[in-house]
Design an enzyme around this catalytic site. Structure first.
Site, mmCIF file in Angstrom:
data_model
loop_
_atom_site.group_PDB
_atom_site.id
_atom_site.type_symbol
_atom_site.label_atom_id
_atom_site.label_comp_id
_atom_site.label_asym_id
_atom_site.label_seq_id
_atom_site.Cartn_x
_atom_site.Cartn_y
_atom_site.Cartn_z
ATOM 1 N N TYR A 27 -5.196 9.639 -18.819
ATOM 2 C CA TYR A 27 -6.004 10.823 -18.518
ATOM 3 C C TYR A 27 -5.143 11.809 -17.738
ATOM 4 O O TYR A 27 -4.519 11.425 -16.742
ATOM 5 C CB TYR A 27 -7.189 10.447 -17.626
ATOM 6 N N LYS A 80 -12.016 9.856 -9.922
ATOM 7 C CA LYS A 80 -10.741 9.316 -9.470
ATOM 8 C C LYS A 80 -10.518 8.034 -10.261
ATOM 9 O O LYS A 80 -11.181 7.023 -10.030
ATOM 10 C CB LYS A 80 -10.762 9.028 -7.976
ATOM 11 N N TYR A 138 18.011 -11.197 -10.569
ATOM 12 C CA TYR A 138 17.850 -11.718 -11.925
ATOM 13 C C TYR A 138 19.090 -11.381 -12.770
ATOM 14 O O TYR A 138 19.644 -12.235 -13.463
ATOM 15 C CB TYR A 138 16.587 -11.115 -12.558
ATOM 16 N N LYS A 155 -14.451 8.536 -1.728
ATOM 17 C CA LYS A 155 -14.477 7.152 -2.204
ATOM 18 C C LYS A 155 -15.899 6.610 -2.311
ATOM 19 O O LYS A 155 -16.759 6.965 -1.517
ATOM 20 C CB LYS A 155 -13.680 6.261 -1.239
ATOM 21 N N ASP A 172 15.170 -7.332 -9.589
ATOM 22 C CA ASP A 172 15.952 -7.232 -10.815
ATOM 23 C C ASP A 172 17.423 -7.544 -10.592
ATOM 24 O O ASP A 172 18.080 -8.148 -11.431
ATOM 25 C CB ASP A 172 15.828 -5.819 -11.413
ATOM 26 N N ASP A 176 -9.044 4.665 -11.552
ATOM 27 C CA ASP A 176 -8.377 3.580 -10.846
ATOM 28 C C ASP A 176 -7.295 2.978 -11.740
ATOM 29 O O ASP A 176 -7.491 1.970 -12.402
ATOM 30 C CB ASP A 176 -9.419 2.521 -10.472
ATOM 31 N N CYS A 185 1.786 -16.210 23.586
ATOM 32 C CA CYS A 185 2.182 -15.995 22.198
ATOM 33 C C CYS A 185 2.164 -17.335 21.455
ATOM 34 O O CYS A 185 2.783 -18.294 21.900
ATOM 35 C CB CYS A 185 3.581 -15.380 22.151
ATOM 36 N N GLU A 207 -13.775 15.767 -10.206
ATOM 37 C CA GLU A 207 -13.561 14.903 -11.381
ATOM 38 C C GLU A 207 -13.340 13.465 -10.922
ATOM 39 O O GLU A 207 -12.979 13.226 -9.773
ATOM 40 C CB GLU A 207 -12.409 15.412 -12.255
ATOM 41 N N SER A 227 -0.143 11.772 -2.284
ATOM 42 C CA SER A 227 -1.378 10.998 -2.333
ATOM 43 C C SER A 227 -2.524 11.893 -1.859
ATOM 44 O O SER A 227 -2.325 13.080 -1.613
ATOM 45 C CB SER A 227 -1.248 9.748 -1.482
ATOM 46 N N LEU A 228 -3.687 11.326 -1.730
ATOM 47 C CA LEU A 228 -4.849 12.125 -1.333
ATOM 48 C C LEU A 228 -5.457 11.561 -0.058
ATOM 49 O O LEU A 228 -5.465 10.345 0.143
ATOM 50 C CB LEU A 228 -5.920 12.055 -2.422
ATOM 51 N N CYS A 277 3.009 -9.950 22.881
ATOM 52 C CA CYS A 277 3.884 -11.019 23.340
ATOM 53 C C CYS A 277 5.018 -10.379 24.129
ATOM 54 O O CYS A 277 5.601 -9.385 23.703
ATOM 55 C CB CYS A 277 4.430 -11.759 22.121
ATOM 56 N N GLU A 279 -3.200 9.703 -14.991
ATOM 57 C CA GLU A 279 -3.342 8.294 -14.641
ATOM 58 C C GLU A 279 -3.299 7.434 -15.895
ATOM 59 O O GLU A 279 -3.986 7.723 -16.875
ATOM 60 C CB GLU A 279 -4.701 8.138 -13.927
ATOM 61 N N CYS A 316 11.468 -14.012 20.997
ATOM 62 C CA CYS A 316 10.352 -14.509 20.189
ATOM 63 C C CYS A 316 10.762 -14.485 18.724
ATOM 64 O O CYS A 316 11.059 -13.427 18.161
ATOM 65 C CB CYS A 316 9.112 -13.653 20.406
ATOM 66 N N CYS A 329 6.099 -18.119 20.446
ATOM 67 C CA CYS A 329 7.173 -18.445 21.390
ATOM 68 C C CYS A 329 6.647 -18.920 22.739
ATOM 69 O O CYS A 329 7.419 -19.356 23.591
ATOM 70 C CB CYS A 329 8.097 -17.243 21.579
HETATM 71 S S1 IVH Z 1 -5.150 14.825 -8.243
HETATM 72 C C1 IVH Z 1 -1.650 15.976 -4.919
HETATM 73 N N1 IVH Z 1 -6.982 13.755 -9.733
HETATM 74 O O1 IVH Z 1 -5.186 9.249 -6.911
HETATM 75 C C2 IVH Z 1 -2.344 14.835 -5.553
HETATM 76 N N2 IVH Z 1 -5.482 12.281 -8.616
HETATM 77 O O2 IVH Z 1 -4.843 8.785 -4.027
HETATM 78 C C3 IVH Z 1 -3.183 15.305 -6.695
HETATM 79 N N3 IVH Z 1 -5.888 9.920 -9.077
HETATM 80 O O3 IVH Z 1 -1.722 9.344 -6.823
HETATM 81 C C4 IVH Z 1 -3.807 14.177 -7.352
HETATM 82 N N4 IVH Z 1 -7.569 10.201 -10.454
HETATM 83 O O4 IVH Z 1 -2.741 8.778 -9.031
HETATM 84 C C5 IVH Z 1 -5.941 13.512 -8.921
HETATM 85 N N5 IVH Z 1 -8.667 12.981 -11.117
HETATM 86 C C6 IVH Z 1 -7.623 12.732 -10.314
HETATM 87 C C7 IVH Z 1 -7.177 11.424 -10.047
HETATM 88 C C8 IVH Z 1 -6.102 11.245 -9.168
HETATM 89 C C9 IVH Z 1 -6.775 9.315 -9.868
HETATM 90 C C10 IVH Z 1 -4.878 9.201 -8.266
HETATM 91 C C11 IVH Z 1 -3.491 9.742 -8.371
HETATM 92 C C12 IVH Z 1 -2.984 9.873 -6.968
HETATM 93 C C13 IVH Z 1 -3.993 9.096 -6.205
HETATM 94 C C14 IVH Z 1 -4.139 9.643 -4.820
#
Ligand code: IVH
Length: 695
Positions: A236, A129, A47, A326, A44, A131, A420, A127, A93-94, A438, A186, A444, A423
């Site tokens: 959601y 996940k 730009y 997953k 940005d 996407d 390498c 529940e 994250s998870l 390398c 999400e 290099c 180099c």
């Molecule tokens: S709970 C402390 N519940 O997955 C983190 N996350 O890989 C609690 N996601 O960044 C997250 N569906 O964006 C939770 N039912 C769900 C979800 C969910 C998608 C995403 C979320 C998070 C990512 C982690």
């Protein structure tokens, strides 16, 4: 251009006209890339600089501002980028689970951490996940005041204007409602809406999105909220962030409360207390997944009781109380056209398979990593092979296996280079190492370039307007030879015969903007500074731990030099830092042993000052800043929970007793550490005394 008297009369008009034409074309190109392709070509800041220059030019030459100028176009919203938003409660994250074993290990780990027996049941909420992309909605007195993306988990982007138009994001919440309520969830696009969106895009001759997630992300990132509003975004809810009063004491209760407040919740959903029931649920959802309205990439399991979530806490960037299970990766069969070798920042040679392009789970894949020499040998991968490729989520596509019986007669085993490819220096493999490296070091070109790219990356120096492309341009031009040279650019430019402002694509405004941005990074947070150095194995989390432990650049530097002597206290201190193992210690010591690295550090710190760093900790805790060792069998909690709790109160937990230890907490059957502490005069506490101290 001719030199008629008219030119002189207008004084530079023709130059201005050329420049105007160039800038207009550039801006139009970037607008297209940004709005239509969701794939901006520049950041940005770059730009904005182009637009600023165009506006300034039109101010001087108003006749250039005709209706075709990008400055006159409606719809090209004023671009100022998104405001930054700090998450008071980090968005984490998870961790992932891929098998039944991983799931039962997750549950056992929780039981161990909480010091429960295997028979003690724990309720787990499951529940989908979703996407999509995560978003935090902040409500104050029941009104939506802010929506933010996750960003790096601590700082996100303000997307409020774009989120207000999402149908299942309520503008106001019914009373009673806590003063502050942050709802996390999400943003996603349903499969049918996605198909319709792509059809409409195609008819308009506009970009086709690869999958619903990309479409959702691209739509939210629009600077013009009317474009986002025209996209079929949905939301959601799945968790709470910062809240002034609790909504419930369970995850299940939070779900119900959010539903009552008007949010949509992902389904199917269930509460289970054993891994068998969880697996049955997983299998059912996995089977029905194709029929669902929206894409999911797994199932999230969360401990239901919030008090237990609190006790379990976090490790690095993921909670201990939740995991993402997953779905299996998507696979396809294609052929390997060639194997290329990439040289990384620290010299490692990584083989990459170039594939005949193939669609895997909706995304076109043409490269896959082969990891290293052994991996190629183990799987006997050869150029020309038919192979199974797989991708899961965002990870780099991988080669699962090849089909030896489909090979041509002239197929030959792949021979990994011992020099390498960039180099020509020897590439050697040290004992116990997976990677061949390398030995060219900073002679290099590949290593120098990768190091520069790392230095300017988002989590390192992150200088506005100095992305990968531009830094490489400067490197090719000889302006930058190592990262420290970035800070000499302005000075070099002053004496240059071809100053930036006269180069194609640049102007005074953009050049000055870049120099300002560089100057603003001459004072830098210590963790970023350490991370930017690109020391082998030292990622962001390690850089933060080092910064927290040593507090200042000079203390860190002298400690690293002293640690070269493995008998020294400095070595003990380093290896005792939680999360830093023997291998990482070795890499740190090696880095400081190289004189060219020290020369580089000296050069860099002529221009930049790393700020002293104080790890965030609770001020009023009686143990903050204290060094604690746990030993023996603890009764009230597991060793891990004791350690996590102590650290959350600002204490430093180490594995061995030294002069610096403040407390030794001794459980039953404490052995040599207790003896050592008594000899050293370290204060010894029983488990109960420790609990009383931290209460
Ligand atoms: S709970 C402390 N519940 O997955 C983190 N996350 O890989 C609690 N996601 O960044 C997250 N569906 O964006 C939770 N039912 C769900 C979800 C969910 C998608 C995403 C979320 C998070 C990512 C982690």
């Amino acid at each position: 251009m001719n030199n008629s008297p008219v030119d002189d009369m207008f004084g530079g008009f023709h130059d201005a006209k050329d420049r105007h034409k160039f800038l207009s074309a550039e801006i139009t190109k970037h607008d297209h890339a940004y709005y239509n392709d969701d794939a901006p070509l520049v950041d940005d800041a770059a730009y904005d600089a182009l637009r600023a220059e165009l506006l300034a030019l039109e101010k001087d030459y108003p006749e250039l501002a005709d209706k075709n100028s990008p400055t006159q176009k409606v719809g090209a919203a004023p671009k100022s980028g998104f405001q930054k938003v700090k998450h008071n409660v980090p968005m984490l994250s998870l961790g992932n689970a891929f098998s039944e074993d991983d799931v039962s290990e997750f549950i056992k780990r929780i039981q161990r951490f909480l010091n429960l027996g295997e028979g003690d049941k724990i309720d787990i909420v499951a529940e989908p996940k979703i996407d999509g992309l995560s978003c935090a909605l902040r409500y104050e007195s029941g009104k939506l005041v802010q929506a933010a993306t996750r960003g790096d988990g601590e700082i996100g982007e303000d997307i409020t204007a774009n989120v207000r138009s999402i149908i299942d994001v309520p503008e106001t919440l019914p009373a009673p409602c806590p003063d502050v309520l942050e709802v996390r969830g999400e943003i996603y696009i349903r499969k049918d809406d996605f198909a319709a969106l792509n059809k409409a895009q195609e008819e308009k001759g506009q970009k086709i999105f690869a999958n619903p997630r990309n479409a959702a992300a691209g739509s939210v990132r629009q600077l013009d909220p009317t474009i986002s509003a025209a996209r079929p975004l949905r939301f959601y809810a799945y968790a709470l962030g910062e809240t002034s009063a609790p909504l419930s004491d369970t995850q299940d209760g939070i779900r119900r409360a959010l539903k009552d407040k008007g949010f949509s919740l992902p389904k199917p959903y269930g509460v289970f207390d054993n891994s068998k029931a969880i697996m049955a649920h997983y299998d059912a959802v996995s089977t029905g997944r194709a029929q669902m309205d929206y894409d999911i990439d797994g199932i999230v399991y969360k401990v239901n009781r919030l008090d237990l979530q609190e006790r379990l806490g976090f490790v690095a960037r993921a909670p201990r109380w939740a995991i993402a299970h997953k779905f299996p990766a998507e696979q396809a069969i294609t052929t390997i056209e060639s194997i290329d070798i990439q040289v990384g920042r620290t010299g490692s040679l990584t083989p990459v398979a170039r594939l005949t392009p193939i669609t895997v789970g909706g995304v076109v894949v043409s490269n896959a990593t082969l990891h290293n020499e052994d991996e190629i040998k183990r799987k006997d991968i050869r150029v020309g092979d038919h192979v199974v490729v797989q991708r899961a989520g965002d990870v780099i596509p991988q080669i699962v296996k090849s089909f030896p019986d489909k090979r041509d007669d002239d197929s030959a085993e792949y021979s990994f280079p011992t020099t390498c490819p960039v180099c020509g220096a020897h590439a050697v493999r040290e004992e116990g190492e997976a990677a061949r490296r390398c030995t060219g070091g900073l002679t290099c070109k590949a290593q120098v370039i990768e190091r520069l790219k790392h230095f300017v990356s988002k989590n390192a120096y992150d200088i506005d307007g100095l992305g990968e492309k531009i830094v490489l341009q400067f490197f090719e031009d000889g302006l930058i030879k190592d990262p420290a040279d970035i800070f000499t650019l302005e000075e070099q430019d002053k004496g240059s015969l071809t100053p930036l402002r006269n180069r194609e694509g640049w102007g005074s405004t953009s050049a000055n903007k870049l120099f300002d941005a560089i100057r603003s990074k001459t004072s830098i947070e210590l963790p970023r500074f350490i991370y930017a150095l690109g020391i082998r194995q030292v990622g962001q989390a390690t850089a933060k731990m080092l910064a927290a432990n040593y507090g200042s650049y000079s203390a860190w530097r002298s400690a690293m030099l002293a640690a070269a002597d493995i008998e020294s206290d400095a070595y003990q201190e380093l290896i005792n830092i939680d999360g830093i193992g023997a291998l990482m210690t070795q890499d740190l010591i090696e880095f400081f042993k190289e004189s060219h690295n020290l020369t580089f550090l000296d050069k860099l710190t002529q221009y930049v000052t790393p700020q002293d760093y104080a790890a965030p900790q609770s001020q009023d805790s009686p143990v903050s800043g204290k060094v604690v060792v746990f030993t023996g069998t603890l009764e009230k909690f597991s060793r891990s929970e004791a350690k996590a709790k102590a650290e959350s109160l600002g204490a430093k937990v180490t594995g061995s007793v030294s002069k610096k230890t403040d407390y030794l907490v001794a459980g039953a059957d404490a052995g040599s550490k207790l003896k050592k502490a008594q000899e050293a005069g370290v204060k010894v506490l029983s488990e109960d005394e420790w609990l009383a101290l931290i209460k």
